[in-house]
Structures are given as C-alpha cells and as structure tokens.
Write a protein that holds these residues in place. Structure first.
Motif, PDB file in Angstrom:
ATOM      1  N   ARG A   1       7.805  11.294  76.424  1.00 45.55           N
ATOM      2  CA  ARG A   1       8.592  12.126  77.795  1.00 45.55           C
ATOM      3  C   ARG A   1       9.624  12.462  76.497  1.00 45.55           C
ATOM      4  N   PRO A   2      10.200  13.707  76.516  1.00 48.11           N
ATOM      5  CA  PRO A   2      11.400  14.006  75.896  1.00 48.11           C
ATOM      6  C   PRO A   2      12.314  12.819  75.773  1.00 48.11           C
ATOM      7  N   ILE A   3      13.410  12.511  75.435  1.00 47.46           N
ATOM      8  CA  ILE A   3      14.652  12.204  75.232  1.00 47.46           C
ATOM      9  C   ILE A   3      15.466  12.251  76.011  1.00 47.46           C
ATOM     10  N   THR A   4      16.727  11.293  76.977  1.00 45.58           N
ATOM     11  CA  THR A   4      17.350  12.989  77.223  1.00 45.58           C
ATOM     12  C   THR A   4      19.091  11.739  76.540  1.00 45.58           C
ATOM     13  N   GLY A   5      19.405  11.586  75.939  1.00 46.12           N
ATOM     14  CA  GLY A   5      20.377  10.975  75.560  1.00 46.12           C
ATOM     15  C   GLY A   5      20.322  10.091  74.079  1.00 46.12           C
ATOM     16  N   GLU A   6      21.385   9.969  73.890  1.00 44.63           N
ATOM     17  CA  GLU A   6      21.792   8.699  72.398  1.00 44.63           C
ATOM     18  C   GLU A   6      20.700   6.769  73.792  1.00 44.63           C
TER      19      GLU A   6
ATOM     20  N   LEU B   1      -1.067   4.954  63.972  1.00 43.43           N
ATOM     21  CA  LEU B   1      -0.643   5.993  63.336  1.00 43.43           C
ATOM     22  C   LEU B   1      -0.549   6.708  64.910  1.00 43.43           C
ATOM     23  N   PRO B   2      -0.713   7.108  65.765  1.00 46.92           N
ATOM     24  CA  PRO B   2       0.073   8.051  67.052  1.00 46.92           C
ATOM     25  C   PRO B   2       1.373   7.171  66.591  1.00 46.92           C
ATOM     26  N   HIS B   3       1.344   5.949  67.051  1.00 48.87           N
ATOM     27  CA  HIS B   3       2.729   5.362  67.727  1.00 48.87           C
ATOM     28  C   HIS B   3       3.875   5.748  66.572  1.00 48.87           C
ATOM     29  N   HIS B   4       3.641   6.080  64.991  1.00 50.28           N
ATOM     30  CA  HIS B   4       4.678   6.015  64.479  1.00 50.28           C
ATOM     31  C   HIS B   4       4.951   7.694  63.940  1.00 50.28           C
ATOM     32  N   MET B   5       4.636   8.282  64.819  1.00 51.16           N
ATOM     33  CA  MET B   5       4.306  10.154  64.975  1.00 51.16           C
ATOM     34  C   MET B   5       5.424  10.202  66.223  1.00 51.16           C
ATOM     35  N   VAL B   6       5.170   9.307  67.154  1.00 49.58           N
ATOM     36  CA  VAL B   6       6.369   9.172  68.364  1.00 49.58           C
ATOM     37  C   VAL B   6       7.776   8.561  68.202  1.00 49.58           C
ATOM     38  N   ALA B   7       7.187   7.865  67.327  1.00 50.85           N
ATOM     39  CA  ALA B   7       9.067   7.275  66.522  1.00 50.85           C
ATOM     40  C   ALA B   7       9.599   8.411  65.969  1.00 50.85           C
ATOM     41  N   ILE B   8       8.756   8.960  64.886  1.00 51.93           N
ATOM     42  CA  ILE B   8       9.352  10.820  64.289  1.00 51.93           C
ATOM     43  C   ILE B   8       9.549  12.038  65.111  1.00 51.93           C
ATOM     44  N   MET B   9       8.812  11.769  65.935  1.00 49.95           N
ATOM     45  CA  MET B   9       9.377  13.315  66.663  1.00 49.95           C
ATOM     46  C   MET B   9      10.326  12.442  67.661  1.00 49.95           C
ATOM     47  N   MET B  10      10.363  11.414  68.630  1.00 48.00           N
ATOM     48  CA  MET B  10      12.165  11.251  69.277  1.00 48.00           C
ATOM     49  C   MET B  10      13.047  11.362  68.282  1.00 48.00           C
TER      50      MET B  10
ATOM     51  N   ARG C   1      12.817   8.155  61.405  1.00 49.47           N
ATOM     52  CA  ARG C   1      11.706   9.521  60.959  1.00 49.47           C
ATOM     53  C   ARG C   1      11.288   9.925  59.387  1.00 49.47           C
ATOM     54  N   ASP C   2      11.683   9.354  58.198  1.00 47.16           N
ATOM     55  CA  ASP C   2      11.804   8.879  57.498  1.00 47.16           C
ATOM     56  C   ASP C   2      10.418   8.742  56.270  1.00 47.16           C
ATOM     57  N   GLY C   3      11.103   6.801  56.913  1.00 49.48           N
ATOM     58  CA  GLY C   3      10.408   5.815  56.444  1.00 49.48           C
ATOM     59  C   GLY C   3       9.205   5.846  57.223  1.00 49.48           C
ATOM     60  N   GLN C   4       9.236   6.243  58.334  1.00 49.79           N
ATOM     61  CA  GLN C   4       7.868   5.887  59.260  1.00 49.79           C
ATOM     62  C   GLN C   4       7.068   7.173  58.608  1.00 49.79           C
ATOM     63  N   HIS C   5       7.139   8.595  58.595  1.00 51.16           N
ATOM     64  CA  HIS C   5       7.026   9.307  57.610  1.00 51.16           C
ATOM     65  C   HIS C   5       6.099   9.014  56.461  1.00 51.16           C
ATOM     66  N   ASP C   6       6.137   8.365  55.954  1.00 48.92           N
ATOM     67  CA  ASP C   6       6.131   7.632  54.064  1.00 48.92           C
ATOM     68  C   ASP C   6       4.844   6.917  55.042  1.00 48.92           C
ATOM     69  N   GLU C   7       4.668   5.709  56.214  1.00 49.22           N
ATOM     70  CA  GLU C   7       3.995   5.112  56.608  1.00 49.22           C
ATOM     71  C   GLU C   7       2.856   6.271  56.790  1.00 49.22           C
ATOM     72  N   ALA C   8       2.888   6.669  57.549  1.00 49.03           N
ATOM     73  CA  ALA C   8       1.858   7.469  58.486  1.00 49.03           C
ATOM     74  C   ALA C   8       0.834   8.134  57.611  1.00 49.03           C
TER      75      ALA C   8
ATOM     76  N   ASN D   1       1.587  15.348  70.734  1.00 47.86           N
ATOM     77  CA  ASN D   1       2.620  16.416  69.950  1.00 47.86           C
ATOM     78  C   ASN D   1       3.703  16.172  71.103  1.00 47.86           C
ATOM     79  N   MET D   2       4.533  16.796  70.919  1.00 47.51           N
ATOM     80  CA  MET D   2       6.304  17.603  71.874  1.00 47.51           C
ATOM     81  C   MET D   2       5.849  18.783  71.627  1.00 47.51           C
ATOM     82  N   ARG D   3       6.021  19.544  72.908  1.00 48.64           N
ATOM     83  CA  ARG D   3       5.710  21.635  72.505  1.00 48.64           C
ATOM     84  C   ARG D   3       7.261  21.759  72.321  1.00 48.64           C
ATOM     85  N   GLY D   4       8.003  22.765  71.392  1.00 49.70           N
ATOM     86  CA  GLY D   4       8.409  22.915  72.214  1.00 49.70           C
ATOM     87  C   GLY D   4       9.552  22.325  70.381  1.00 49.70           C
TER      88      GLY D   4
END
Length: 233
Positions: free
Chosen positions: A57-62, A150-159, A182-189, A210-213
C-alpha cells in the motif's frame, strides 16, 4: 532531480519492465514450466499484490515509511541468515551483506522513530513476503530466496522512491537514507535477477508488485523535476 536520482528511478522502472517481460515469457513456456510466474493483480483499494506475497500500500508520511521499513528489513535479515547454508559462495556473500547492511539500518530507523515520533505505534509487518526457508537447502534454498527477495527488494525501492518524489521526507537524514535504500537494493535486485535467469531459466522469474502512479515506474512518465527538499534538519 539529480542525475543519479533520475538514472536510478528510470533504472528501477527498467528492472520492473524486465521482470514483467520475463513473467510473460514464463507463461509462453508453460509446456516446459508447470508453474509459470503469476502476474500482479489490482485490489479494490488500488494497491497491487502478488498471489501469496501479501499486499503493498502507498505510504502516508515519513513516520509511516520508517514504521513499514523496519519490519520489512527485519524480514529480509531473517531470510538472509539462512544463506549461510547455501552451497554457493556468492549467495553466502549476498546473505552476509544483507544481514550486515540492513541490521545497521534497522537500528538507525528505530532511533529516528524514538527521537522524532515517540508516540507512533511499534512497527509491525503489514504482510509477509518471504517464505520460511529454514527447511530448505541446496538449489531449493537458493531459488526460493531469490524468488522471494527480488520482489521484496522492489517493494523497498518503490517505497523509497515514493517518499522522495512525494516530498514526504521531513528530515534530510531520512531522505538520504531512502536514496541509499533505493540505490543499494536496486543493484542487488539486478544481480538477483541475473542469477535467477542464469541458474534457473526465465520461467523462474517471480511476480513483482507494482504501484500505480509512481514516477519512474513502468507505464508512468519519467520524473522531470527535482525531488522536494525535506523540511526538517
């Protein structure tokens, strides 16, 4: 946006597109692969999920970002410890790197939550993405770990990308942290995707949420502006 941020945002989109393409290829290879990779499905709430992998789900703040990322990291560390039993040195090294890096990040995030958001609830996992690997070994262990992480990392990247692009980071420390995740987990993914295809074929590619928008993700325009600056220190 900085050149590094734009490059990584687009690269994350390229990775997701590549994984989606591999998933489609798996369906075409159904005669050789009895269980082709499932596709993400949209839920009524607008989030996306993969069968058996919970929901994003989308995050709502810091504070929400930190509260979600702590248990997300803890789940990754628990799974990565199992790679000490892997027969592949490169998988053992990956496991140790995830445990060391994300354990330190967990302590950092918990410190920020205690300092800036003491009244926030204790971080608890919203869903489970990693299966129990304790009973697996050899090829089964390596394949299951890669398919789940792999999808676990992608969730962290998108968050992390969402936090940065939406301007919800209130402190420069958290903004820097999100970029690092984002950058570190992208490389690992990217490395994990390469191993999955190399060792187990394209039919082994998992469903990736995936996260729309979200700017910089497949089907969305690439970000052209600058990341909003944090309002705090």
């Amino acid at each position: 946006m900085s050149r590094r941020s734009l490059k990584t945002g687009v690269a994350a989109g390229v990775l997701l597109a590549a994984v989606a393409t591999a998933g489609a290829a798996a369906a075409d290879m159904s005669s050789r692969s009895p269980t082709p990779a499932p596709s993400p499905t949209e839920t009524p709430s607008g989030t996306w999920n993969c069968p058996g992998m919970g929901e994003m789900r989308p995050i709502t703040g810091e504070s929400d970002y930190l509260s979600q990322m702590v248990p997300h990291h803890e789940e990754a560390v628990t799974a990565a410890r199992q790679l000490e039993r892997s027969d592949r040195p490169e998988m053992q090294r990956l496991g140790r790197s995830i445990v060391e890096t994300q354990s330190a990040e967990i302590e950092k995030m918990k410190g920020w939550l205690a300092q800036w958001y003491p009244s926030s609830s204790t971080p608890t996992p919203a869903s489970t993405m990693m299966r129990d690997l304790s009973g697996l070994s050899g090829e089964e262990l390596d394949k299951a770990f890669l398919q789940d992480m792999l999808p676990h990392h992608m969730v962290a990247i998108m968050m992390s990308q969402q936090l940065l692009m939406s301007g919800q980071a209130q402190h420069s420390e958290v903004a820097d942290f999100a970029r690092s995740v984002r950058d570190g987990q992208h490389d690992e993914a990217m490395q994990m995707r390469q191993w999955l295809v190399q060792w187990y074929g394209p039919g082994s590619m998992p469903c990736v949420p995936n996260m729309r928008g979200m700017p910089g993700m497949p089907g969305m325009p690439s970000p052209t502006g600058s990341e909003p600056s944090p309002t705090g220190s």
